[in-house]
Write a protein that holds these residues in place. Structure first.
Motif, PDB file in Angstrom:
ATOM      1  N   ARG A   5      45.322  37.690  33.609  1.00 43.44           N
ATOM      2  CA  ARG A   5      44.011  38.345  33.607  1.00 43.44           C
ATOM      3  C   ARG A   5      43.027  37.680  34.571  1.00 43.44           C
ATOM      4  NH1 ARG A   5      43.248  37.689  27.409  1.00 43.44           N
ATOM      5  NH2 ARG A   5      44.973  36.266  27.771  1.00 43.44           N
ATOM      6  N   LEU A   6      43.402  36.517  35.133  1.00 41.50           N
ATOM      7  CA  LEU A   6      42.570  35.848  36.134  1.00 41.50           C
ATOM      8  C   LEU A   6      43.170  35.934  37.531  1.00 41.50           C
ATOM      9  CD1 LEU A   6      41.345  32.527  34.432  1.00 41.50           C
ATOM     10  CD2 LEU A   6      39.911  34.381  35.291  1.00 41.50           C
ATOM     11  N   SER A   7      44.216  36.720  37.674  1.00 38.75           N
ATOM     12  CA  SER A   7      44.918  36.746  38.952  1.00 38.75           C
ATOM     13  C   SER A   7      44.060  37.300  40.081  1.00 38.75           C
ATOM     14  CB  SER A   7      46.204  37.571  38.826  1.00 38.75           C
ATOM     15  OG  SER A   7      45.904  38.911  38.443  1.00 38.75           O
ATOM     16  N   HIS A   8      43.049  38.100  39.728  1.00 38.13           N
ATOM     17  CA  HIS A   8      42.182  38.680  40.757  1.00 38.13           C
ATOM     18  C   HIS A   8      40.999  37.783  41.095  1.00 38.13           C
ATOM     19  CE1 HIS A   8      40.226  39.578  36.963  1.00 38.13           C
ATOM     20  NE2 HIS A   8      39.137  40.009  37.587  1.00 38.13           N
ATOM     21  N   ILE A   9      40.942  36.597  40.494  1.00 38.11           N
ATOM     22  CA  ILE A   9      39.788  35.708  40.656  1.00 38.11           C
ATOM     23  C   ILE A   9      40.245  34.355  41.197  1.00 38.11           C
ATOM     24  CG2 ILE A   9      37.962  34.457  39.433  1.00 38.11           C
ATOM     25  CD1 ILE A   9      37.873  36.810  37.455  1.00 38.11           C
ATOM     26  N   ASP A  10      39.591  33.891  42.250  1.00 40.56           N
ATOM     27  CA  ASP A  10      39.860  32.572  42.826  1.00 40.56           C
ATOM     28  C   ASP A  10      38.847  31.580  42.258  1.00 40.56           C
ATOM     29  OD1 ASP A  10      40.448  30.341  44.312  1.00 40.56           O
ATOM     30  OD2 ASP A  10      39.708  31.159  46.221  1.00 40.56           O
ATOM     31  N   LEU A  11      39.251  30.848  41.225  1.00 40.02           N
ATOM     32  CA  LEU A  11      38.328  29.914  40.578  1.00 40.02           C
ATOM     33  C   LEU A  11      37.818  28.854  41.541  1.00 40.02           C
ATOM     34  CD1 LEU A  11      39.976  29.303  37.063  1.00 40.02           C
ATOM     35  CD2 LEU A  11      37.956  30.668  37.609  1.00 40.02           C
ATOM     36  N   SER A  12      38.639  28.473  42.503  1.00 43.33           N
ATOM     37  CA  SER A  12      38.238  27.416  43.437  1.00 43.33           C
ATOM     38  C   SER A  12      37.106  27.843  44.363  1.00 43.33           C
ATOM     39  CB  SER A  12      39.442  26.960  44.263  1.00 43.33           C
ATOM     40  OG  SER A  12      39.900  28.007  45.105  1.00 43.33           O
ATOM     41  N   SER A  13      36.830  29.144  44.420  1.00 40.87           N
ATOM     42  CA  SER A  13      35.779  29.633  45.319  1.00 40.87           C
ATOM     43  C   SER A  13      34.386  29.517  44.705  1.00 40.87           C
ATOM     44  CB  SER A  13      36.044  31.099  45.689  1.00 40.87           C
ATOM     45  OG  SER A  13      35.846  31.952  44.563  1.00 40.87           O
ATOM     46  N   TYR A  14      34.320  29.159  43.427  1.00 39.39           N
ATOM     47  CA  TYR A  14      33.025  29.082  42.752  1.00 39.39           C
ATOM     48  C   TYR A  14      32.446  27.681  42.829  1.00 39.39           C
ATOM     49  CZ  TYR A  14      33.733  33.735  40.789  1.00 39.39           C
ATOM     50  OH  TYR A  14      33.922  35.090  40.641  1.00 39.39           O
ATOM     51  N   GLN A  15      31.135  27.624  43.022  1.00 41.04           N
ATOM     52  CA  GLN A  15      30.391  26.370  42.988  1.00 41.04           C
ATOM     53  C   GLN A  15      29.466  26.424  41.764  1.00 41.04           C
ATOM     54  OE1 GLN A  15      31.022  23.901  45.290  1.00 41.04           O
ATOM     55  NE2 GLN A  15      32.619  25.325  46.031  1.00 41.04           N
ATOM     56  N   PHE A  16      30.078  26.197  40.604  1.00 37.67           N
ATOM     57  CA  PHE A  16      29.318  26.348  39.359  1.00 37.67           C
ATOM     58  C   PHE A  16      28.266  25.256  39.208  1.00 37.67           C
ATOM     59  CE2 PHE A  16      33.391  28.435  37.898  1.00 37.67           C
ATOM     60  CZ  PHE A  16      32.852  29.706  37.755  1.00 37.67           C
ATOM     61  N   SER A  17      27.039  25.690  38.928  1.00 36.44           N
ATOM     62  CA  SER A  17      25.967  24.749  38.607  1.00 36.44           C
ATOM     63  C   SER A  17      25.505  24.915  37.165  1.00 36.44           C
ATOM     64  CB  SER A  17      24.765  24.974  39.537  1.00 36.44           C
ATOM     65  OG  SER A  17      24.241  26.296  39.370  1.00 36.44           O
ATOM     66  N   SER A  18      25.718  26.108  36.607  1.00 35.59           N
ATOM     67  CA  SER A  18      25.158  26.434  35.295  1.00 35.59           C
ATOM     68  C   SER A  18      26.180  27.189  34.453  1.00 35.59           C
ATOM     69  CB  SER A  18      23.898  27.297  35.443  1.00 35.59           C
ATOM     70  OG  SER A  18      22.942  26.669  36.281  1.00 35.59           O
TER      71      SER A  18
END
Length: 362
Positions: free
Chosen positions: A278-291
């Motif tokens: 269900r996360l295959s369409h999302i590149d988690l490494s592309s996010y710069q989470f601050s919040s």
């Protein structure tokens, strides 16, 4: 809610009492000054459900006092319900009692209304519903100018649609939301607008990306997405996920990705415990989470999600249960400072208080 406790003239006193209890409960956390957001003292609930008490060939709306579930209290109106609910209650009951097919074995009625005037009524029966019922319900739909759903065991009959469209006014903007029958929505639209404004206020200078857990139909996601570069939201309910996607499109939101998974599953994905299709369409490494924004169920955050939250610079926490919130904040305070604390009186005349907290990394 005990029926006799609904007294608009005592609204301020009941809220003061709840605030005093909350301050005593949270005393060890040294909270900042609490921002208090009040509710209208009457006609504030957009949702309501009633049992139907059948007696002497007539159906009546009924409620029960807590702990007295064999003693119905017949009612004709509902002071805390929206004006639209109170307008529909007698008209619906007259129609039901004028026709045996509509009345027979009806045992529950649910109302879902909006500030914008839309209404959906669900009629729930202890018998199968046939073509005759459907024809009469169509006439009732036209008469009352509402949408109607008929339910019985393993049966759901839609006469048109199973949702309403709510329009909320938040900081000068109109936000549009699909609210689906049977799915969670904020019951007090007036207070919901204040909650969204509060969240806006404390994120308008945000930087980076936002992770939101338990996003529901995107209630908070829609306004908050405008303050972040990108948003990744999670929600376990398929119905809520579809409603959220609809709401993002209706509000012109294009920087949100949504994944249908629980917070526990997402924590495992972040920690590379196991992959999720269900996360295959999302590149988690592309996010710069601050919040991170969390609005968990009454059980609060589980230990793994608590640990995940502590990795973020900023935590926005909305809670429907002060007890589990206190436990969670006690742990979060080891890594974060409580900068802002708010209470939202979603349910006047009950012990319930909704809370909002802004935490920053120490």
């Amino acid at each position: 809610m005990a029926i006799h406790q609904v007294a608009p003239e005592s609204y301020e006193q009941q809220l003061d009492h709840k605030l005093a209890l909350l301050k005593r409960q949270f005393a060890t956390l040294c909270l900042p000054e609490i921002d208090v957001y009040t509710s209208p003292s009457s006609h504030y609930r957009q949702r309501a459900e009633f049992k139907i008490w059948q007696e002497n060939g007539r159906a009546n709306y009924a409620m029960y006092e807590p702990g007295e579930y064999k003693k119905p209290y017949v009612i004709s109106d509902f002071l805390v319900g929206s004006e639209r609910i109170n307008q529909l209650m007698p008209a619906l009951l007259d129609a039901v009692n004028s026709n045996e097919t509509l009345r027979k074995r009806l045992f529950q009625v649910e109302f879902l209304t909006t500030k914008s005037g839309e209404a959906l009524i669900t009629l729930i029966y202890h018998r199968p519903l046939d073509d005759e019922w459907q024809g009469l319900a169509q006439q009732l739909k036209a008469q009352l100018k509402v949408d109607i759903i008929g339910r019985s065991r393993k049966q759901k009959l839609l006469l048109d649609r199973d949702f309403v469209i709510e329009k909320l006014q938040v900081d000068g903007s109109e936000l549009i939301y699909k609210q689906v029958e049977g799915s969670f929505t904020q019951p007090n639209a007036h207070v919901c607008e204040k909650m969204l404004s509060w969240a806006n206020k404390h994120t308008h200078n945000a930087k980076g990306d936002l992770l939101e857990l338990y996003c529901g139909n995107g209630n908070f996601t829609v306004p908050l997405s405008r303050h972040f570069s990108k948003v990744l939201a999670t929600e376990i309910s398929k119905t809520s996920v579809e409603a959220a996607k609809f709401n993002f499109a209706q509000n012109g939101i294009e920087n949100v990705e949504i994944a249908r998974m629980s917070s526990e599953e997402f924590t495992q994905a972040m920690d590379h415990v196991r992959p999720f299709r269900r996360l295959s369409h999302i590149d988690l490494s592309s996010y710069q989470f601050s919040s991170i924004f969390v609005d968990p169920p009454r059980a609060g955050l589980d230990d793994d999600t608590l640990s995940l939250s502590q990795r973020f610079d900023n935590i926005i926490y909305v809670s429907c249960n002060p007890d589990t919130l206190f436990d969670n904040l006690t742990k979060l305070s080891a890594t974060h400072l409580i900068e802002h604390f708010a209470v939202f009186d979603q349910f006047p005349y009950t012990h319930h208080l909704e809370c909002g907290v802004i935490l920053r990394r120490r």
